[in-house]
Design a protein around this motif. Structure first.
Motif, PDB file in Angstrom:
ATOM      1  N   GLY A   1       0.797  -1.225   0.000  1.00 54.52           N
ATOM      2  CA  GLY A   1       0.000   0.000   0.000  1.00 54.52           C
ATOM      3  C   GLY A   1       0.825   1.268   0.000  1.00 54.52           C
ATOM      4  N   PHE A   2       2.145   1.145   0.029  1.00 46.59           N
ATOM      5  CA  PHE A   2       3.010   2.317  -0.061  1.00 46.59           C
ATOM      6  C   PHE A   2       4.377   1.862  -0.562  1.00 46.59           C
ATOM      7  N   PHE A   3       5.214   2.813  -0.953  1.00 50.68           N
ATOM      8  CA  PHE A   3       6.584   2.506  -1.368  1.00 50.68           C
ATOM      9  C   PHE A   3       7.478   3.693  -1.022  1.00 50.68           C
ATOM     10  N   ILE A   4       8.781   3.480  -1.115  1.00 53.24           N
ATOM     11  CA  ILE A   4       9.757   4.540  -0.847  1.00 53.24           C
ATOM     12  C   ILE A   4      10.460   4.872  -2.156  1.00 53.24           C
ATOM     13  N   CYS A   5      10.429   6.120  -2.550  1.00 56.30           N
ATOM     14  CA  CYS A   5      11.084   6.565  -3.777  1.00 56.30           C
ATOM     15  C   CYS A   5      12.599   6.529  -3.587  1.00 56.30           C
ATOM     16  N   SER A   6      13.318   5.950  -4.537  1.00 52.02           N
ATOM     17  CA  SER A   6      14.775   5.851  -4.456  1.00 52.02           C
ATOM     18  C   SER A   6      15.458   7.200  -4.634  1.00 52.02           C
ATOM     19  N   VAL A   7      14.758   8.174  -5.195  1.00 50.26           N
ATOM     20  CA  VAL A   7      15.362   9.478  -5.481  1.00 50.26           C
ATOM     21  C   VAL A   7      15.175  10.454  -4.330  1.00 50.26           C
ATOM     22  N   CYS A   8      13.926  10.717  -3.942  1.00 51.06           N
ATOM     23  CA  CYS A   8      13.652  11.698  -2.889  1.00 51.06           C
ATOM     24  C   CYS A   8      13.558  11.068  -1.509  1.00 51.06           C
ATOM     25  N   ASN A   9      13.540   9.729  -1.453  1.00 45.86           N
ATOM     26  CA  ASN A   9      13.491   8.989  -0.186  1.00 45.86           C
ATOM     27  C   ASN A   9      12.220   9.289   0.607  1.00 45.86           C
ATOM     28  N   GLN A  10      11.141   9.608  -0.103  1.00 45.70           N
ATOM     29  CA  GLN A  10       9.868   9.913   0.533  1.00 45.70           C
ATOM     30  C   GLN A  10       8.934   8.702   0.453  1.00 45.70           C
ATOM     31  N   TYR A  11       8.120   8.520   1.509  1.00 45.91           N
ATOM     32  CA  TYR A  11       7.088   7.485   1.511  1.00 45.91           C
ATOM     33  C   TYR A  11       5.904   7.979   0.688  1.00 45.91           C
TER      34      TYR A  11
ATOM     35  N   CYS B   1       1.906   6.836  -1.086  1.00 50.45           N
ATOM     36  CA  CYS B   1       0.779   5.950  -1.373  1.00 50.45           C
ATOM     37  C   CYS B   1       0.370   6.047  -2.839  1.00 50.45           C
ATOM     38  N   GLY B   2       1.222   6.618  -3.662  1.00 43.31           N
ATOM     39  CA  GLY B   2       0.914   6.782  -5.079  1.00 43.31           C
ATOM     40  C   GLY B   2       0.596   5.464  -5.757  1.00 43.31           C
ATOM     41  N   LEU B   3      -0.350   5.506  -6.671  1.00 42.79           N
ATOM     42  CA  LEU B   3      -0.798   4.301  -7.365  1.00 42.79           C
ATOM     43  C   LEU B   3       0.262   3.749  -8.302  1.00 42.79           C
ATOM     44  N   MET B   4       1.110   4.652  -8.859  1.00 38.74           N
ATOM     45  CA  MET B   4       2.069   4.239  -9.884  1.00 38.74           C
ATOM     46  C   MET B   4       3.480   4.658  -9.495  1.00 38.74           C
ATOM     47  N   SER B   5       4.444   3.916 -10.010  1.00 36.70           N
ATOM     48  CA  SER B   5       5.850   4.270  -9.845  1.00 36.70           C
ATOM     49  C   SER B   5       6.634   3.740 -11.032  1.00 36.70           C
ATOM     50  N   TYR B   6       7.774   4.351 -11.289  1.00 35.01           N
ATOM     51  CA  TYR B   6       8.673   3.880 -12.339  1.00 35.01           C
ATOM     52  C   TYR B   6       9.688   2.924 -11.733  1.00 35.01           C
ATOM     53  N   LYS B   7       9.827   1.739 -12.339  1.00 39.01           N
ATOM     54  CA  LYS B   7      10.764   0.732 -11.853  1.00 39.01           C
ATOM     55  C   LYS B   7      11.793   0.421 -12.931  1.00 39.01           C
TER      56      LYS B   7
ATOM     57  N   GLY C   1      16.439  -2.799  -8.433  1.00 39.06           N
ATOM     58  CA  GLY C   1      15.677  -2.324  -7.285  1.00 39.06           C
ATOM     59  C   GLY C   1      15.373  -0.846  -7.278  1.00 39.06           C
ATOM     60  N   PHE C   2      15.769  -0.111  -8.321  1.00 30.46           N
ATOM     61  CA  PHE C   2      15.494   1.332  -8.381  1.00 30.46           C
ATOM     62  C   PHE C   2      14.003   1.573  -8.620  1.00 30.46           C
ATOM     63  N   LYS C   3      13.438   2.498  -7.853  1.00 28.82           N
ATOM     64  CA  LYS C   3      12.019   2.834  -7.972  1.00 28.82           C
ATOM     65  C   LYS C   3      11.855   4.342  -7.786  1.00 28.82           C
ATOM     66  N   MET C   4      11.063   4.966  -8.646  1.00 26.03           N
ATOM     67  CA  MET C   4      10.933   6.422  -8.635  1.00 26.03           C
ATOM     68  C   MET C   4       9.462   6.826  -8.713  1.00 26.03           C
ATOM     69  N   ASP C   5       9.048   7.773  -7.877  1.00 30.02           N
ATOM     70  CA  ASP C   5       7.661   8.222  -7.916  1.00 30.02           C
ATOM     71  C   ASP C   5       7.454   9.172  -9.090  1.00 30.02           C
ATOM     72  N   VAL C   6       6.201   9.474  -9.380  1.00 30.82           N
ATOM     73  CA  VAL C   6       5.883  10.275 -10.569  1.00 30.82           C
ATOM     74  C   VAL C   6       6.298  11.728 -10.410  1.00 30.82           C
ATOM     75  N   ARG C   7       6.436  12.204  -9.180  1.00 32.66           N
ATOM     76  CA  ARG C   7       6.889  13.589  -8.987  1.00 32.66           C
ATOM     77  C   ARG C   7       8.331  13.741  -9.438  1.00 32.66           C
ATOM     78  N   CYS C   8       9.205  12.837  -8.999  1.00 37.23           N
ATOM     79  CA  CYS C   8      10.606  12.886  -9.421  1.00 37.23           C
ATOM     80  C   CYS C   8      10.741  12.612 -10.914  1.00 37.23           C
ATOM     81  N   ALA C   9       9.893  11.718 -11.436  1.00 34.29           N
ATOM     82  CA  ALA C   9       9.940  11.387 -12.862  1.00 34.29           C
ATOM     83  C   ALA C   9       9.540  12.571 -13.733  1.00 34.29           C
TER      84      ALA C   9
END
Length: 487
Positions: A277-287, A289-295, A302-310
């Motif tokens: 139900g949540f993830f940690i962005c590898s770039v900003c290190n923020q928790y 609940c976003g529905l989507m992430s870039y992997k 193991g790199f994962k990035m939220d849509v804000r950083c993307a």
């Protein structure tokens, strides 16, 4: 017997007795094998005791130079004719052509692809004009030296050899002669038009099963975008589901399914988040609940990035410094940067070249304006770059240090810490249930008449959100949530 300009007074001799077990070649840093030791495939300097592979003292590589290159070392460093850098211990030369090159530049690939640029880059030994700026370090490129130039003749992108090789911006692959990979071309659109009747468009996003309608709304509401967990009304245009409370900013809904981003050396794919139900962005290190992430597409990356950083693109204009564009940092290998906005160490930053100011992506992604219940005006993000005293935070009533990113009202002179107005977890959505170390909790707003006590640290929960477990157990932060085995 062999003489080298590296040791003008010493002799290189083929002798099995001059090498010790486990000796390492001075140039390639590899140990000598038993086969090499028995076949005398090495040289030893009788004066200093250094050992060398025969093949390391001379190099024949037509892609770099038409003549054989010989190992040369001088006490006074001199620049490589290819990259312009000085390497006193690893230089090779062709005296016939007056050409000198360091060992690393000899074997540079002819064609590469980096995620910081949309086209492939070609190896250029010398640049004829001096108008270009390196697309990585943002400094001028010296005339007469080489680098990597965009293969598209209409594009002026250029990068130093040293920036490509030394920094973490290239995946190490030579793509000369290879066809353009599928990850380098456009993918299936994430948002498809279903129908358009009388000006009312219906859309379908790959992450959702229902149709979406485009909505324009400027009135304040509590509705959040499911991708970035920011209010939908802030941008004006967004997409809302016909059948449920699902909503996406139009910009978030239009993000590509596949992406090559300068923050990571490998291609990325947009995934729908499942699991805890949540993830940690590898770039900003923020928790989040976003529905989507870039992997990352690599198996064990193991790199994962939220849509804000993307969503970061160069040049990036930050609300706190609107007149000075930001560009990606030059080295993402270590935590070498200190963010000017929050003073925390970070691997991933962007730099304002004119002011030499680094912001990490936690500060770069902050919303430009926020609402504060005790002020009639929206508060604006501001960076105290001149070091003036910023006064007191009206929420925690503590002093605000100089040169920090804050929120302030230009009319009422209200000043607030970022964490005080947004909380420690601005991208966790209240009402959602998440699992932390196998322990399920519900994210709740901490806006009651009294503050609860944390079950773990036994302190008053002061943040904007709390995490409620079973039997009315409450935690003030994710760090305080125990594992399932300890609960």
């Amino acid at each position: 017997m062999f003489f080298s300009s590296d040791h003008p007074k010493h002799e290189f001799e083929e002798s099995q007795q001059c090498i010790s077990r486990g000796a390492i070649c001075y140039l390639c840093k590899n140990k000598f094998s038993l086969v090499e030791e028995s076949s005398n495939a090495f040289y030893c300097c009788q004066g200093c005791g250094s050992s060398f592979h025969k093949d390391c003292l001379t190099v024949t590589y037509p892609k770099c130079h038409e003549h054989t290159l010989t190992f040369i070392r001088r006490k006074i460093p001199f620049p490589c004719d290819v990259c312009g850098q000085k390497f006193p211990d690893e230089m090779y030369g062709c005296l016939q052509c007056d050409f000198f090159v360091n060992r690393h530049c000899i074997y540079l690939p002819k064609v590469i692809k980096i995620t910081r640029h949309s086209h492939r880059l070609s190896h250029v030994l010398r640049m004829s004009d001096g108008d270009k700026v390196c697309g990585i370090c943002r400094s001028l490129v010296d005339v007469g030296y080489g680098g990597y130039s965009c293969i598209d003749k209409t594009c002026n992108y250029f990068a130093h050899f040293d920036c490509i090789i030394r920094l973490n911006v290239w995946d190490g692959k030579d793509v000369e002669g290879e066809e353009v990979a599928a990850s380098e071309v456009d993918d299936v659109a994430p948002l498809l038009l279903v129908e358009d009747i009388d000006g009312e468009s219906t859309w379908r996003h790959f992450s959702h099963d229902h149709d979406l309608l485009r909505v324009v709304e400027e009135q304040e509401s509590e509705e959040l975008c499911q991708a970035c967990i920011l209010p939908t009304y802030k941008t004006g245009k967004f997409l809302r589901c016909k059948e449920c409370d699902f909503a996406l900013h139009e910009t978030c809904a239009s993000l590509p399914r596949k992406m090559a981003h300068g923050l990571h050396v490998h291609p990325l794919t947009l995934h729908v988040e499942t699991g805890d139900g949540f993830f940690i962005c590898s770039v900003c290190n923020q928790y989040s609940c976003g529905l989507m992430s870039y992997k990352c597409n690599q198996k064990d990356c193991g790199f994962k990035m939220d849509v804000r950083c993307a969503s970061f693109v160069e040049p990036f204009n930050h609300t706190a410094l609107p007149h000075d564009p930001f560009y990606l940092g030059v080295d993402f290998n270590e935590y070498i940067y200190r963010c000017y906005g929050c003073r925390q160490r970070s691997r991933f930053t962007a730099r304002c070249v004119q002011g030499s100011i680094d912001f990490d992506f936690k500060c770069l992604n902050l919303p430009g304006q926020v609402e504060y219940k005790c002020d009639d005006h929206p508060l604006t993000l501001y960076y105290d770059h001149e070091g003036h005293s910023s006064g007191w935070c009206e929420i925690c009533e503590e002093i605000i240090e100089k040169r920090r990113i804050i929120y302030t009202c230009r009319h009422c002179f209200t000043t607030l810490h970022v964490d005080c107005i947004l909380g420690k977890y601005p991208y966790l959505k209240c009402g959602n249930r998440i699992k932390v170390n196998g322990f399920e909790v519900k994210i709740s707003s901490n806006d009651g008449a009294s503050r609860p006590i944390c079950q773990t640290c036994h302190r008053i929960c002061q943040d904007k959100q709390v995490f409620n477990g079973k039997d009315q157990v409450c935690f003030c932060s994710i760090k305080c949530i125990p594992s399932q085995a300890c609960s």
